[in-house]
Design a protein around this motif. Structure first.
Motif, short mmCIF file in Angstrom:
data_model
loop_
_atom_site.label_atom_id
_atom_site.label_comp_id
_atom_site.label_asym_id
_atom_site.label_seq_id
_atom_site.Cartn_x
_atom_site.Cartn_y
_atom_site.Cartn_z
N HIS A 20 0.83 -1.20 0.00
CA HIS A 20 0.00 0.00 0.00
C HIS A 20 0.86 1.24 0.00
CE1 HIS A 20 -3.96 -1.74 0.40
NE2 HIS A 20 -3.56 -2.50 1.38
N ASN A 76 2.81 4.35 2.23
CA ASN A 76 2.25 5.27 3.21
C ASN A 76 1.58 6.46 2.55
OD1 ASN A 76 1.68 5.80 5.92
ND2 ASN A 76 3.44 7.16 6.11
N TYR A 108 -0.55 17.41 12.09
CA TYR A 108 -1.63 16.43 12.23
C TYR A 108 -2.12 16.36 13.68
CZ TYR A 108 -3.37 11.62 12.89
OH TYR A 108 -4.09 10.52 13.24
N THR A 154 -1.14 10.90 5.45
CA THR A 154 -0.55 9.63 5.04
C THR A 154 -1.52 8.51 5.43
OG1 THR A 154 0.53 9.28 7.17
CG2 THR A 154 1.78 10.50 5.48
N ARG A 155 -1.28 7.32 4.91
CA ARG A 155 -2.09 6.16 5.26
C ARG A 155 -2.04 5.92 6.78
NH1 ARG A 155 -4.21 2.35 2.27
NH2 ARG A 155 -3.06 3.05 0.43
N LYS A 156 -0.86 6.05 7.36
CA LYS A 156 -0.71 5.84 8.81
C LYS A 156 -1.52 6.86 9.60
CE LYS A 156 2.79 5.58 12.43
NZ LYS A 156 4.20 5.66 12.76
N GLN A 157 -1.50 8.12 9.18
CA GLN A 157 -2.28 9.15 9.88
C GLN A 157 -3.77 8.88 9.74
OE1 GLN A 157 -0.53 12.50 7.85
NE2 GLN A 157 0.68 13.08 9.66
N MET A 208 -5.23 5.98 9.25
CA MET A 208 -5.53 4.83 10.12
C MET A 208 -5.60 5.29 11.58
SD MET A 208 -6.16 2.11 8.47
CE MET A 208 -6.14 0.97 9.84
N GLY A 209 -4.75 6.24 11.96
CA GLY A 209 -4.79 6.79 13.31
C GLY A 209 -6.12 7.48 13.61
N THR A 217 -9.10 4.73 13.87
CA THR A 217 -8.97 3.81 15.01
C THR A 217 -8.79 4.55 16.32
OG1 THR A 217 -6.57 3.60 14.67
CG2 THR A 217 -8.00 1.95 13.59
N TRP A 277 -11.59 0.10 3.04
CA TRP A 277 -11.40 0.98 4.20
C TRP A 277 -12.47 0.74 5.26
CZ3 TRP A 277 -7.40 3.82 5.59
CH2 TRP A 277 -6.50 4.26 4.62
#
Length: 175
Positions: free
Chosen positions: A21, A23, A60, A119-122, A124-125, A128, A155
């Motif tokens: 994927h 980031n 962020y 980003t993908r990580k942000q 997801m943060g 969740t 998603w």
């Protein structure tokens, strides 16, 4: 693709980084408007809240804190700020059609998140996050407005039966 409503005739998709994927998130649609309704976007960009207070937020984490402390609903307009008296039919205060009002804190923050190019990580943060259902709701709204339609189920899968999101009834108009 035909021009439907306020959508652009063609939809651009910026591709994510290599790897499973990566980031970097792809971006579906208009890279400047975030695919927001033009009336909502105009009100966001002219909002003193967006132009002054949110301009000061650069990270962020600052924006997530602002969501936690300021968002109380995820409707596009502040309650009681729309003048829809006398409108009938399709313009009777439905889905941002008709006259605008005071754009909500949630939509100002949603667009602020877009300006940060999450980003993908942000992302997801956000979806969740355990401190506020509004942080999660804005994460899901970000997905709805910016991600390719073919990726939405990927998603949302795993969250559709989530009982912690009672405000989903308030955001069902975005789906």
């Amino acid at each position: 693709m035909a021009n439907v409503g306020n959508q652009l005739p063609t939809q651009a998709v910026s591709k994510p980084a290599a790897g499973k994927h990566g980031n970097v998130l792809p971006l579906w649609g208009n890279e400047k408007t975030m695919n927001l309704n033009p009336m909502i976007l105009t009100n966001v960009l002219s909002s003193p809240y967006f132009k002054v207070q949110l301009y000061e937020l650069k990270t962020y984490h600052e924006v997530v804190d602002e969501i936690y402390f300021k968002v109380t609903h995820v409707e596009p307009w502040e309650k009681g700020s729309r003048k829809t008296a006398g409108q009938t039919g399709m313009c009777g205060g439905v889905r941002g059609v008709g006259t605008g009002g005071i754009v909500s804190t949630a939509f100002c923050l949603l667009y602020k998140l877009f300006t940060l190019k999450l980003t993908r990580k942000q992302l997801m943060g956000l979806i969740t996050h355990t401190d506020s259902p509004y942080i999660r709701a804005l994460g899901f709204m970000y997905i709805r407005y910016t991600q390719p339609p073919t990726d939405l189920i990927e998603w949302y899968d795993g969250f559709l039966d989530d009982e912690e999101m009672p405000i989903v009834q308030q955001v069902n108009w975005i789906l």
